[in-house]
Design a protein around this motif. Structure first.
Motif, short mmCIF file in Angstrom:
data_model
loop_
_atom_site.label_atom_id
_atom_site.label_comp_id
_atom_site.label_asym_id
_atom_site.label_seq_id
_atom_site.Cartn_x
_atom_site.Cartn_y
_atom_site.Cartn_z
N ALA B 203 -1.07 -0.38 -13.57
CA ALA B 203 -1.93 -1.40 -12.97
C ALA B 203 -1.17 -2.17 -11.89
O ALA B 203 -1.67 -2.37 -10.78
N LEU B 204 0.05 -2.57 -12.22
CA LEU B 204 0.84 -3.33 -11.25
C LEU B 204 1.23 -2.47 -10.06
O LEU B 204 1.31 -2.96 -8.93
N PHE B 205 1.44 -1.18 -10.31
CA PHE B 205 1.78 -0.28 -9.21
C PHE B 205 0.67 -0.31 -8.17
O PHE B 205 0.93 -0.46 -6.97
N VAL B 206 -0.55 -0.21 -8.64
CA VAL B 206 -1.69 -0.22 -7.71
C VAL B 206 -1.72 -1.52 -6.91
O VAL B 206 -1.79 -1.52 -5.68
N ILE B 207 -1.62 -2.62 -7.65
CA ILE B 207 -1.71 -3.92 -6.98
C ILE B 207 -0.57 -4.09 -5.96
O ILE B 207 -0.78 -4.50 -4.83
N MET B 208 0.63 -3.76 -6.40
CA MET B 208 1.81 -3.98 -5.56
C MET B 208 1.81 -3.04 -4.36
O MET B 208 2.24 -3.40 -3.27
N PHE B 209 1.34 -1.80 -4.57
CA PHE B 209 1.33 -0.87 -3.46
C PHE B 209 0.39 -1.38 -2.36
O PHE B 209 0.74 -1.38 -1.18
N ILE B 210 -0.77 -1.84 -2.78
CA ILE B 210 -1.72 -2.34 -1.79
C ILE B 210 -1.16 -3.59 -1.11
O ILE B 210 -1.28 -3.76 0.11
N TYR B 211 -0.51 -4.43 -1.92
CA TYR B 211 0.13 -5.62 -1.35
C TYR B 211 1.14 -5.22 -0.28
O TYR B 211 1.16 -5.77 0.83
N GLY B 212 1.98 -4.23 -0.61
CA GLY B 212 3.01 -3.79 0.32
C GLY B 212 2.41 -3.13 1.55
O GLY B 212 2.82 -3.39 2.68
N TRP B 213 1.43 -2.30 1.33
CA TRP B 213 0.79 -1.57 2.41
C TRP B 213 0.14 -2.54 3.41
O TRP B 213 0.17 -2.33 4.60
N ASN B 214 -0.45 -3.60 2.86
CA ASN B 214 -1.20 -4.52 3.71
C ASN B 214 -0.34 -5.58 4.40
O ASN B 214 -0.87 -6.44 5.09
N GLN B 215 0.97 -5.54 4.18
CA GLN B 215 1.83 -6.53 4.83
C GLN B 215 1.63 -6.48 6.34
O GLN B 215 1.65 -5.41 6.95
N TYR B 216 1.44 -7.64 6.93
CA TYR B 216 1.15 -7.67 8.36
C TYR B 216 2.13 -8.57 9.10
O TYR B 216 2.86 -8.15 10.01
N LEU B 217 2.19 -9.82 8.62
CA LEU B 217 2.98 -10.80 9.34
C LEU B 217 4.47 -10.46 9.33
O LEU B 217 5.14 -10.52 10.37
#
Lengths: 350, 282
Positions: B203-217
């Motif tokens: 579950a955390l892998f999914v959340i964290m991957f999306i978090y990492g992928w979406n990094q913009y700033l």
């Protein structure tokens, strides 16, 4: 195979709570010792100190010839059966049994041999590939036993292993554990709060109260000659009746009491020793009103309120007696069945 | 709950369908837009039916990029994003599961103090500490590198906290049984705690991957070399890059491709997730 020697063991928790105070006990090789007592009496703490899961605050503990105070549980050559079984949920039954052996670097074929042997013994060979959650309570209990067996340890430690089973299964497992222990002749320490389990399983039983030993002895010794009021009330069901000596004198039973040891002011009487019909032997006679008649199959319990004191007593008789609730009845107690206690010390007199 | 109520269930479905439509519609528009030739958007009208240029648009963004506008082919950016997201995810998971393990199973001085310090950082998102963090990363010479992209984002109070909560529900007897069975702390961690945590890890892998992928700033700040551009900042550069009108068909193709990996991760991990849910038991 080993003896266990506890010498003046103490356990003081960080907050200053004393759970175990000065327990000394010698357990012979192959003996089954049952620790019994009410919750909070320190029995589980004591067991966990032997297992190495609690540190020992003071005193020495020897398993075999080794002093094991500071050894890790795994180094003490003991195996433990937990109350909630503590099976590894993600492992198959086989892996659950084999885990301890693998950690000890046993060769594969030896692990196989031992696991299958234990599985045969406990009749769980058919379930070796299953996960614990696919097993019934009784089967899980057997797996937990198996995990202890495969280790072939110096001692088994049981922490209320039957308390999660239903009544019928509990009796069955009780018999099986006892048979197994007799066959293997492995030194065992068994913790329970159930006095019946204690009486039926123990070679010797140890009654604990408030972190201290109240009495050590064979089950029949403890039952027939309880060393204190506490033991008298704890071992045996229904519990022993306690009668005031002053009250008994008032009811005119003085001559029967003359033979009691000096200092007796409490008399214990087992429910079985209260009789409806006066025996030939010398006895005390009492009267009381029947409060409640409780049939329990082959036996019945009669709750009686004694005349002149309204002190409740319980008696146990065979079959269904011919008494009516509310009726006044005569009771007799053979003098040989009296247990004399001193209320000040709570101890048996004489 | 409402049962056997036809109108009730009709209403519930309507609300759900409306919600789904709201979420799906922009995605649909993006997919459709990515299949049209360049001229379609000049009129300012978004088409709602697929156009003929799908293959060509995707070929362009993947292999050619918009070299004139300073945007490299997105293959490289996808790879960068993937590496960054994976590094952040794996780093976050391993560090947080280990710190939760330490906090729950070991008695050391100031244990609760450390727990609360970790917990406090929950309240400090990247943006709050972005200037000092940038300074540190720059001084360490980690600008324009994968290390600079991922390391500052690895510490995670959320994951530590979640693992801690999970570990506290694992019966203590399991740890004791393992001790009696001769397993040391790390062996207990590896053989028993990790397998039991699979569900949480997934579950955390999914959340964290999306978090990492979406990094913009953060990537925008510390990368100046196109070789380290990530896909999310690449989209932004495509829209604003150059003086010409944004090439919406190419932007949309990039958007669709950028959205794919997180979707794949969810699809793939969901199986593990469900498997973990149905097979583990405490």
């Amino acid at each position: 195979m080993a003896t266990i020697v506890m010498d003046d063991l103490h356990k003081v928790y960080a907050g200053g709570v004393k759970a175990v105070t000065g327990i000394s006990l010698d357990i012979a090789d192959g003996e089954m010792i049952v620790l019994v007592g009410p919750s909070g009496c320190g029995k589980s703490t004591l067991l966990r100190m032997v297992a190495g899961l609690e540190t020992i605050s003071d005193g020495t503990l020897k398993i075999g010839d080794r002093m094991v105070n500071n050894l890790e549980p795994a180094e003490r050559d003991i195996a433990m059966v937990f109350q909630n079984y503590a099976l590894y949920p993600h492992m198959t039954v086989f892996d659950n049994l084999a885990y301890g052996l693998r950690n000890r670097k046993f060769p594969k074929d030896e692990i196989n041999r031992r696991v299958h042997e234990a599985a045969e013994m406990l009749e769980i060979a058919a379930y070796l590939d299953r996960k614990p959650r696919n097993l019934s309570g009784g089967q899980r209990q057997r797996v937990a036993m198996g995990r202890a067996l495969v280790r072939e340890p110096a001692a088994f430690l049981f922490d209320e292993p039957l308390s999660n089973l239903d009544a019928k299964l509990r009796v069955q497992m009780r018999v099986e554990i006892r048979q197994l222990q007799k066959r293997l002749k492995t030194t065992s320490l068994y913790v329970t709060h159930d006095q019946l389990e204690a009486l039926t399983m123990a070679d010797r039983l140890v009654v604990l109260n408030g972190g201290k030993i109240e009495q050590v002895g064979t089950p029949m010794d403890v039952f027939n000659k309880p060393a204190s009021v506490f033991v008298a009330g704890f071992i045996g069901s229904p519990a022993m009746n306690m009668l005031d000596v002053a009250y008994l004198r008032d009811t005119g039973a003085a001559q029967g009491l003359s033979g009691l040891p000096q200092g007796t002011d409490l008399i214990g009487v087992r429910p079985d020793d209260l009789l409806l019909n006066a025996p030939e032997a010398p006895h005390l006679s009492l009267t009381g009103d029947v409060v409640l008649l409780e049939p329990a199959g082959s036996e019945s319990h009669i709750y009686v309120s004694l005349a002149g004191s309204s002190q409740p007593v319980t008696m146990r008789v065979q079959g269904l007696p011919n008494v009516l609730e509310g009726a006044r009845i005569n009771l007799s107690v053979p003098l040989s069945a009296l247990h004399p206690f001193a209320s000040a010390t709570g101890l048996r007199v004489g | 709950m409402v049962e056997n109520d036809r109108w009730g269930s009709l209403f519930a479905h309507l609300v759900l369908i409306l919600g789904v439509a709201l979420v799906i519609f922009p995605v649909y528009v993006a997919v459709i837009a990515s299949t049209h030739p360049p001229g379609t958007f000049v009129r300012g009208v978004m088409p709602l039916l697929p156009g003929p240029n799908a293959l060509e648009n995707y070929r362009t963004v993947i292999f050619e990029g918009r070299s004139r506008a300073g945007t490299p082919p997105i293959g490289g950016m996808l790879w960068n994003s993937f590496v960054m997201a994976m590094a952040i995810t794996v780093g976050k998971l391993s560090i947080s599961i280990l710190s939760a393990f330490a906090i729950v199973y070991f008695r050391f001085p100031f244990r609760m103090f450390f727990f609360w310090v970790i917990f406090l950082t929950l309240m400090l998102p990247v943006e709050v500490r972005i200037v000092p963090t940038f300074q540190v990363v720059a001084d360490l010479g980690m600008l324009n590198s994968f290390a600079g992209l991922s390391i500052p984002l690895i510490a995670s109070a959320t994951a530590t906290f979640l693992f801690r909560q999970f570990f506290m529900t694992v019966p203590e007897e399991l740890m004791e049984a393992a001790r009696v069975d001769g397993a040391g702390p790390m062996k207990f961690f590896k053989d028993i705690l990790m397998p039991l945590s699979i569900t949480n890890i997934a579950a955390l892998f999914v959340i964290m991957f999306i978090y990492g992928w979406n990094q913009y700033l953060w990537p925008l700040l510390i990368t100046t070399d196109p070789e380290y551009y990530t896909i999310v900042m690449g989209i932004q550069r495509m829209v604003t890059g150059g003086d010409s009108e944004p090439l919406w068909h190419l932007v949309m193709a990039t958007v669709v491709l950028a959205a794919l990996p997180p979707i794949l991760v969810i699809l793939f991990m969901q199986r593990l997730f469900v498997k973990g849910l149905t097979e583990t038991e405490k």
